[in-house]
Design a protein around this motif. Structure first.
Motif, mmCIF file in Angstrom:
data_model
loop_
_atom_site.group_PDB
_atom_site.id
_atom_site.type_symbol
_atom_site.label_atom_id
_atom_site.label_comp_id
_atom_site.label_asym_id
_atom_site.label_seq_id
_atom_site.Cartn_x
_atom_site.Cartn_y
_atom_site.Cartn_z
ATOM 1 N N ALA A 1 -8.509 7.779 3.868
ATOM 2 C CA ALA A 1 -8.380 7.034 3.092
ATOM 3 C C ALA A 1 -8.913 6.793 2.106
ATOM 4 O O ALA A 1 -10.358 6.085 2.071
ATOM 5 C CB ALA A 1 -8.176 5.442 3.611
ATOM 6 N N HIS B 1 -4.388 12.474 -0.162
ATOM 7 C CA HIS B 1 -4.918 10.978 -0.691
ATOM 8 C C HIS B 1 -4.235 9.293 -0.549
ATOM 9 O O HIS B 1 -3.525 9.595 -0.902
ATOM 10 C CB HIS B 1 -5.504 11.512 -1.929
ATOM 11 C CG HIS B 1 -5.811 13.324 -2.686
ATOM 12 N ND1 HIS B 1 -7.017 13.010 -1.994
ATOM 13 C CD2 HIS B 1 -4.630 13.639 -2.956
ATOM 14 C CE1 HIS B 1 -7.809 14.474 -2.267
ATOM 15 N NE2 HIS B 1 -6.363 14.891 -3.209
ATOM 16 N N PHE B 2 -4.813 8.812 0.937
ATOM 17 C CA PHE B 2 -4.044 7.674 0.823
ATOM 18 C C PHE B 2 -5.198 6.462 0.235
ATOM 19 O O PHE B 2 -4.587 5.709 0.243
ATOM 20 C CB PHE B 2 -4.157 7.344 2.580
ATOM 21 C CG PHE B 2 -4.091 8.732 3.264
ATOM 22 C CD1 PHE B 2 -1.790 7.838 3.606
ATOM 23 C CD2 PHE B 2 -3.956 9.407 3.569
ATOM 24 C CE1 PHE B 2 -1.710 8.661 3.851
ATOM 25 C CE2 PHE B 2 -3.881 10.203 4.723
ATOM 26 C CZ PHE B 2 -1.931 10.265 4.837
ATOM 27 N N GLY B 3 -5.932 6.942 -0.434
ATOM 28 C CA GLY B 3 -6.311 5.665 -1.225
ATOM 29 C C GLY B 3 -7.101 5.120 -0.118
ATOM 30 O O GLY B 3 -7.089 5.450 0.799
ATOM 31 N N ILE B 4 -7.680 3.907 -0.779
ATOM 32 C CA ILE B 4 -8.263 3.524 0.337
ATOM 33 C C ILE B 4 -7.089 2.063 0.790
ATOM 34 O O ILE B 4 -6.748 0.487 0.401
ATOM 35 C CB ILE B 4 -9.035 2.401 -0.806
ATOM 36 C CG1 ILE B 4 -10.287 3.395 -0.982
ATOM 37 C CG2 ILE B 4 -10.198 1.384 0.900
ATOM 38 C CD1 ILE B 4 -10.853 2.453 -2.208
ATOM 39 N N ARG B 5 -6.321 2.546 1.827
ATOM 40 C CA ARG B 5 -5.274 1.546 2.401
ATOM 41 C C ARG B 5 -5.076 2.580 4.020
ATOM 42 O O ARG B 5 -4.255 3.357 4.458
ATOM 43 C CB ARG B 5 -4.141 1.596 1.237
ATOM 44 C CG ARG B 5 -4.217 1.565 -0.149
ATOM 45 C CD ARG B 5 -2.452 1.891 -0.439
ATOM 46 N NE ARG B 5 -2.637 1.812 -2.369
ATOM 47 C CZ ARG B 5 -3.015 2.972 -2.999
ATOM 48 N NH1 ARG B 5 -2.882 4.533 -2.685
ATOM 49 N NH2 ARG B 5 -2.901 2.948 -3.961
ATOM 50 N N LEU C 1 0.728 15.802 -3.828
ATOM 51 C CA LEU C 1 0.770 14.999 -5.017
ATOM 52 C C LEU C 1 2.391 15.898 -5.673
ATOM 53 O O LEU C 1 2.289 17.059 -5.535
ATOM 54 C CB LEU C 1 -0.515 15.412 -6.228
ATOM 55 C CG LEU C 1 -1.533 14.907 -5.972
ATOM 56 C CD1 LEU C 1 -3.104 14.314 -6.468
ATOM 57 C CD2 LEU C 1 -1.345 13.016 -5.883
ATOM 58 N N SER D 1 3.039 2.144 -2.983
ATOM 59 C CA SER D 1 2.037 2.208 -4.219
ATOM 60 C C SER D 1 2.042 3.677 -3.921
ATOM 61 O O SER D 1 2.299 4.289 -5.290
ATOM 62 C CB SER D 1 0.714 1.554 -4.256
ATOM 63 O OG SER D 1 0.239 1.950 -5.694
ATOM 64 N N GLU E 1 0.437 -1.440 0.140
ATOM 65 C CA GLU E 1 -0.177 -0.096 -0.173
ATOM 66 C C GLU E 1 1.037 0.614 0.518
ATOM 67 O O GLU E 1 0.639 1.543 -1.045
ATOM 68 C CB GLU E 1 -1.118 -0.255 1.106
ATOM 69 C CG GLU E 1 -1.762 -0.875 1.382
ATOM 70 C CD GLU E 1 -2.672 -1.168 2.414
ATOM 71 O OE1 GLU E 1 -2.821 0.237 3.475
ATOM 72 O OE2 GLU E 1 -3.387 -2.061 2.866
ATOM 73 N N GLU F 1 -1.098 20.903 -10.910
ATOM 74 C CA GLU F 1 -2.277 20.798 -11.275
ATOM 75 C C GLU F 1 -3.866 21.896 -10.775
ATOM 76 O O GLU F 1 -3.705 21.931 -10.083
ATOM 77 C CB GLU F 1 -2.785 19.609 -11.511
ATOM 78 C CG GLU F 1 -3.638 19.216 -12.595
ATOM 79 C CD GLU F 1 -4.089 17.753 -12.577
ATOM 80 O OE1 GLU F 1 -3.767 17.536 -13.658
ATOM 81 O OE2 GLU F 1 -3.990 16.820 -11.347
ATOM 82 N N GLU G 1 8.197 -1.667 -10.147
ATOM 83 C CA GLU G 1 8.625 -0.945 -11.166
ATOM 84 C C GLU G 1 7.502 -0.555 -11.624
ATOM 85 O O GLU G 1 6.678 0.800 -11.834
ATOM 86 C CB GLU G 1 8.722 -1.719 -12.853
ATOM 87 C CG GLU G 1 10.112 -2.023 -12.511
ATOM 88 C CD GLU G 1 10.733 -3.424 -13.473
ATOM 89 O OE1 GLU G 1 9.724 -3.250 -14.213
ATOM 90 O OE2 GLU G 1 11.855 -3.429 -13.704
ATOM 91 N N ALA G 2 6.146 -1.356 -11.246
ATOM 92 C CA ALA G 2 4.837 -1.361 -10.911
ATOM 93 C C ALA G 2 4.335 0.051 -10.649
ATOM 94 O O ALA G 2 3.319 0.876 -10.927
ATOM 95 C CB ALA G 2 3.349 -2.673 -11.635
ATOM 96 N N TYR G 3 4.662 -0.051 -9.355
ATOM 97 C CA TYR G 3 4.477 1.162 -8.260
ATOM 98 C C TYR G 3 5.065 2.493 -8.929
ATOM 99 O O TYR G 3 4.558 3.591 -8.561
ATOM 100 C CB TYR G 3 5.022 0.409 -7.561
ATOM 101 C CG TYR G 3 4.124 -0.343 -6.473
ATOM 102 C CD1 TYR G 3 3.491 -0.646 -6.472
ATOM 103 C CD2 TYR G 3 5.116 -1.017 -5.522
ATOM 104 C CE1 TYR G 3 2.154 -1.325 -5.936
ATOM 105 C CE2 TYR G 3 4.426 -1.515 -4.685
ATOM 106 C CZ TYR G 3 3.199 -2.279 -4.343
ATOM 107 O OH TYR G 3 2.718 -3.665 -3.623
ATOM 108 N N THR H 1 3.309 6.698 -6.399
ATOM 109 C CA THR H 1 2.514 8.221 -7.110
ATOM 110 C C THR H 1 2.800 9.518 -6.664
ATOM 111 O O THR H 1 2.771 10.191 -7.355
ATOM 112 C CB THR H 1 0.855 8.037 -6.361
ATOM 113 O OG1 THR H 1 -0.031 6.488 -6.968
ATOM 114 C CG2 THR H 1 -0.357 9.566 -6.718
ATOM 115 N N ARG I 1 7.320 -6.082 -9.414
ATOM 116 C CA ARG I 1 6.249 -5.398 -8.817
ATOM 117 C C ARG I 1 6.273 -3.874 -8.317
ATOM 118 O O ARG I 1 5.642 -2.420 -8.476
ATOM 119 C CB ARG I 1 6.017 -5.803 -7.564
ATOM 120 C CG ARG I 1 5.062 -5.252 -6.440
ATOM 121 C CD ARG I 1 4.776 -5.805 -5.410
ATOM 122 N NE ARG I 1 5.080 -6.872 -5.020
ATOM 123 C CZ ARG I 1 4.853 -6.682 -3.102
ATOM 124 N NH1 ARG I 1 4.566 -5.475 -3.025
ATOM 125 N NH2 ARG I 1 6.306 -7.030 -2.481
#
Lengths: 694, 694
Positions: free
Chosen positions: B390, B427-431, B407, B175, B172, B411, B213-215, B179, B211
């Protein structure tokens, strides 16, 4: 050849209309995902899922898990359309008192709901557990059948949302699924770029499929968003699902790019459509787009319903075809069939407990070591009994010896005596949360009995899963060792303090802290003889094995533990002036304090209370016999916070507790420094006696 | 040019010897990783980390986080060698009572320990929080400096183990780190293929770097295992660290393939070397291989120590060079420097609370909405105050309006008014779990005040982080809304029941459940005026704003809340015959029941008890004044399990509680059906009065 007719498309649109109307009627809920997942859900229930709506418990069925439980209408509407017994009236009473359609799907409450979801991530992890259970079940009953040829072969399908994939529990569980090469698992990931805070770019920018490739999954993408606009290419999705089904060596994930709340003109692709009613004007406008009458609500044409309900006939036929194979299997495997019948009824075999160990007094033994011996005795009698640990097998003493590791291949050289796809030893890695959710999935799947171990302090990591096990009343067992500061040198990060209180607080959960080796055996026995989740708190350090005859125990250890609390040591003369209540490793302090009190002429009873919940389930007569109201001089002693004990000690009582964190040192020093001594218990009893006399 | 001399190599081997000896002396602990990470740790402390051992609190220092806390010797030995004040004697008292070298590193206990680690995964997530805090701190004090030019620019280094990367919390948090493009973060992943259950292939087969890299991370690999045997190529690792340091647009992870317990002849590469003393013969054999005298223990040559301690001089020089830049910054930024001084002292600005909202009685308001107004008022006065949710910002009402999203880019078009690298909205996301651990990291980093929100029921997901916040006494605030069945239709998966008890059980944690809007403002004020972690439990539904004058409150709402419990409504005549204790949304029931009781001639007091922990911290005189021992007719009412209240109601008291899960329906129906009514409180009071009379 794949067919998706105008009626199918109308069915999908009917799903959207029902979702909007159901949320609009009650005024709250989650319409957006139910609308955009309508094609996927309808496709799955109509064309892929092997299910028989007339028999939701059919052992050969595929399982479907809706991990984003807030989109419960996705499931309810398919259950209604497929003929599981849900009616339009049920949809109309969505999220209201007593309805069969609560806000989130509740297993055991609504037929066809395979698991309770809502806390995100849990559902997908449950599905992974189900996929593991399916393999273990096959190993129990039909291990030699060719792949796909056994009546026990079936698939697990799951929907997962952005939120599910953000939660760490799914990362843990998905890594396990990759290691386990769960080819029977098909996940559809609804990639809609929207969560409650709007565009997921503020928090979720990773490449999800690349991550799943890293886990060893088979990955595919289907885009409903095209350069030419939003095109729900159901056939493309169908082909992807078929490819996923045909991939039997790896779990599969299909990323499905959707637009939430499609085709609501104003609210599609917004966070608002996720969790709020769209409002009548938007509902009406959407109905118009879909060619429905905006004046009508819950409109389902006879044609659509009749068409959708045909799945029930197809399901019956599939069930019958399966039954032929099943009966052939029974005929060829009489002994296994008998075992299957017993296990399917959740019965224990006659005399299963005859070989449970009995531990003679005299030699000290850690309760985790006693548990290890008990596990071996159970495993010998119950082939359906399996489990493991979150990378603490040697510390938790959870290994079924000779059980082989549960891994997707046969191997002879690992440290657990080898591996097999049907092995009994689960390796969760250092992933307590996934372990908890996977145990739930295994229990939900049925036909096995499962346990999982970690240190008690790390029950915190798995707590969301423990709660759901309790809510669903699932028979999973947690082996939580190193259950106090008695673990010693690892220090405060590893020493549970608040956990006894925190776990006892969970409704429907039984927290059991046995006092010695024999209570440990009794705790395991009682656990297997009931149905809900149980956490066993076991010591790292040695504790004495009590001589119940010498102490004058009122009940056998098995009877006593089953009742949660009992008189372990009776006061001289049988009428106590003081009662000492204790659990686990502190019972020995109560026993020692009792001796001192008795010597000074205070008849003192020791109550061992391994499980408060089981004690509370006894009738008042029994409870009063153990803790007579007339005896107000009471001490409770436990190396955790006092919160659970005020109830039992009353106004004149005392609690010897630990209200702060532990420390890193040998356990004897810790217990002494923190006041856990027989002297302290004795002194507290004298204080309580004085308070009574006041 | 990189230099790694014979003395450096001897230093590394000295680290191994000390690790083996320290574990061997106490008889338990984790030698293996401390041995194999010796080169990496020595390299980092000697050549990369910008630190000044004479000033462990230097604001410009780099941070180092040891996520695998069980390898505490890795850190202790570097602290000893660098000159943080730890001595050889400290290493000799490893894991013993009162030592400065407990089993796992404890922040606040040992100088140089940046965070308490042990529960796996937390440390890496803390490091990610620190990296975020560093950016926010820079934004507060020196936002316009060129990259790398500010005295507030520094790096966060972390070691992570297999276990850390298996735990979902790091997935979590990583990721989020991707971001957030945390270019100031360098992680070294110790890939040793061994955990407690042996070869990690039984549970951990994923491609970790893929993994990451995916993050969105920068990834590198360094292999100490080569075709020619095990070669500790420190220069290769150095080059990788330099490359990671130079990568300022992404977080970096370096996979370092090691062999655990290298070069122990028998136990290298085994699970046993992870968590047990090697045994004297193996220690001796290893010393021989390393060219140390097997007869000696804790052998450190003067040359090695002198060489290693040179880092302290280099650190001082770096600190001095930094100070010049820092003073230049102060001179050029007088106002910001004054602000910095205030914030660094954790002072609140004079009159900061003058604009806290006061809510007039008459209009009902959800306490989450009141909290939203309070957050705005605080944010206006305290630039160091930031936070988020979250993925429930709109539900938790946690958004600092106009604060901009935190961020990595500027923007203008997002739903929070835009974004900035220095934005105040997280913004933590659903974490939830990562949120908790990141909040801890932010608090540990210092110089900001942070909060995070989710639904109260999901405090379970973040519980391991809440515990560590409590253990470390970190000033983080949780905004937990939807705090009871009063949330209504979402049903039992979302309704907290056991959470009040479970959270109150955590030592060092304050759980605060305000009764109305004004108590909410007071709770926020009291929270900011103290230092430990606080969880605010806030209603979704509206609740009345009490008229304290009419009710006859004994104290101002601010004074009352700060004291945890107080007389909200006094009995007529000032001498109660019955006391009703309540929290949160149930206080209104107590107030209504009091009216009925007063009408029937029973002088009744209502005690609002928003925070049991703060009440317990009051002197006994105050406590007795609120709950006089003489008044034994008592009722506690709270929509959770009764466990916390037996202590306060006593033998004659009653508790109106909820001992089972909730349901999906509107909140008014739920409260009525589950017995939460003024009538029920009144009836319970009459029962209690009768019990007293008995």
């Amino acid at each position: 050849p794949f067919e998706w007719t105008a009626v199918d498309r109308r069915t999908v649109d009917t799903v959207r209309v029902l979702a909007m109307d159901a949320v609009q009627k009650v005024g709250n809920g989650h319409p957006g995902t139910a609308m955009s997942l309508a094609p996927a859900a309808t496709l799955l229930f109509q064309k892929h899922l092997r299910h028989d709506p007339s028999d939701p418990a059919w052992v050969g069925r595929d399982r479907f898990v809706l991990s984003p439980g807030h989109s419960s209408l996705t499931l309810y509407i398919q259950l209604y359309l497929s003929g599981y017994g849900l009616t339009l009236d049920d949809l109309k009473s969505f999220r209201t008192w007593g309805s069969r359609t609560p806000g989130h799907p509740e297993h055991g409450h609504t037929a066809g709901v395979e698991t309770t979801t809502g806390p995100l991530g849990q559902g997908l992890a449950n599905a992974i557990g189900m996929a593991m259970a399916a393999r273990y079940e096959r190993g129990l009953f039909d291990p030699d059948a060719a792949p796909g040829a056994s009546p026990f072969d079936h698939r697990i399908y799951a929907f997962a949302s952005d939120g599910d994939l953000e939660e760490g529990v799914t990362g843990e569980a998905s890594s396990i699924a990759g290691t386990q090469k769960l080819g029977n698992l098909v996940v559809i990931y609804d990639d809609n770029h929207i969560s409650i805070e709007g565009d997921t770019k503020v928090a979720f920018t990773e490449d999800v499929l690349k991550r799943y490739e890293a886990y060893g999954w088979h990955t595919q993408s289907v885009e409903f968003t095209t350069p030419d606009g939003y095109v729900e290419d159901v056939e493309a999705l169908h082909r992807a699902i078929v490819a996923a089904e045909n991939e039997t060596q790896r779990p599969s994930i299909i990323r499905l790019r959707t637009i939430i709340a499609w085709p609501a003109p104003k609210l599609q692709n917004t966070g608002k459509a996720h969790g709020s009613a769209l409002g009548e004007p938007e509902v009406a406008a959407t109905k118009q787009i879909l060619g429905f009458d905006p004046q009508q609500h819950f409109e389902v044409s006879d044609e659509v319903l009749a068409h959708a309900r045909e799945v029930a006939e197809r399901g019956k036929a599939a069930h019958e075809a399966w039954s032929a194979r099943y009966e052939a299997w029974r005929a060829a495997n009489a002994q296994r069939a008998a075992e299957f019948d017993r296990i399917a009824r959740r019965e224990l075999p006659a005399g299963w407990d005859a070989k449970l160990p009995q531990f003679p007094p005299g030699k000290d033994l850690a309760t985790r070591k006693a548990s290890e011996a008990v596990i071996q005795a159970i495993a010998e009698q119950l082939p359906e009994f399996w489990g493991g640990s979150a990378d603490l097998a040697e510390s938790n003493n959870t290994t079924v010896k000779g059980g082989l590791s549960f891994l997707p291949y046969y191997e002879q050289d690992n440290e657990f005596g080898g591996s097999s796809p049907y092995g009994r030893i689960l390796h969760f890695g250092i992933r307590e949360h996934a372990m908890g959710s996977i145990l739930n999935g295994i229990a939900l799947h049925g036909n096995t009995r499962v346990f999982g171990g970690t240190f008690l302090v790390f029950s915190d990591y798995m707590r969301p899963a423990v709660r759901l096990a309790s809510l669903m009343h699932l028979p999973v067992t947690y082996v939580w060792t190193h259950d106090s500061i008695g673990l010693g040198e690892d220090g405060p990060t590893h020493q549970p303090i608040e956990h006894y209180a925190a776990l006892r607080a969970i409704p429907g959960f039984s927290f059991v802290r046995p006092a010695d080796a024999n209570e440990t055996a009794a705790a395991w026995k009682a656990t297997l003889e009931q149905d809900g989740p149980v956490g066993l708190a076991l010591t790292r350090q040695n504790v004495p094995v009590f001589d119940r005859e010498v102490l004058g125990s009122a009940l056998s250890v098995h009877e006593g533990v089953k009742r949660g609390g009992y008189v372990l040591a009776e006061a001289s003369g049988g009428t106590p002036r003081a009662i000492l209540i204790a659990t686990g490793s502190e019972v020995q302090l109560a026993v020692a304090a009792r001796e001192r009190l008795e010597e000074s002429g205070v008849p003192t009873r020791v109550v061992s209370m391994p499980c408060v919940e089981w004690f509370e389930a006894q009738d008042v007569g029994y409870q009063d016999s153990v803790l007579p109201k007339s005896v107000k001089a009471r001490v409770a002693v436990e190396v955790g916070v006092a919160q659970p004990w005020y109830r039992y000690v009353g106004d004149a009582g005392r609690v010897i507790s630990l209200e702060h964190y532990g420390a890193s040192a040998d356990f004897a020093t810790l217990l002494r420094e923190f006041g856990f001594t027989a002297e302290a218990v004795e002194a507290a009893a004298r204080e309580s006696l004085a308070a009574v006399a006041d």
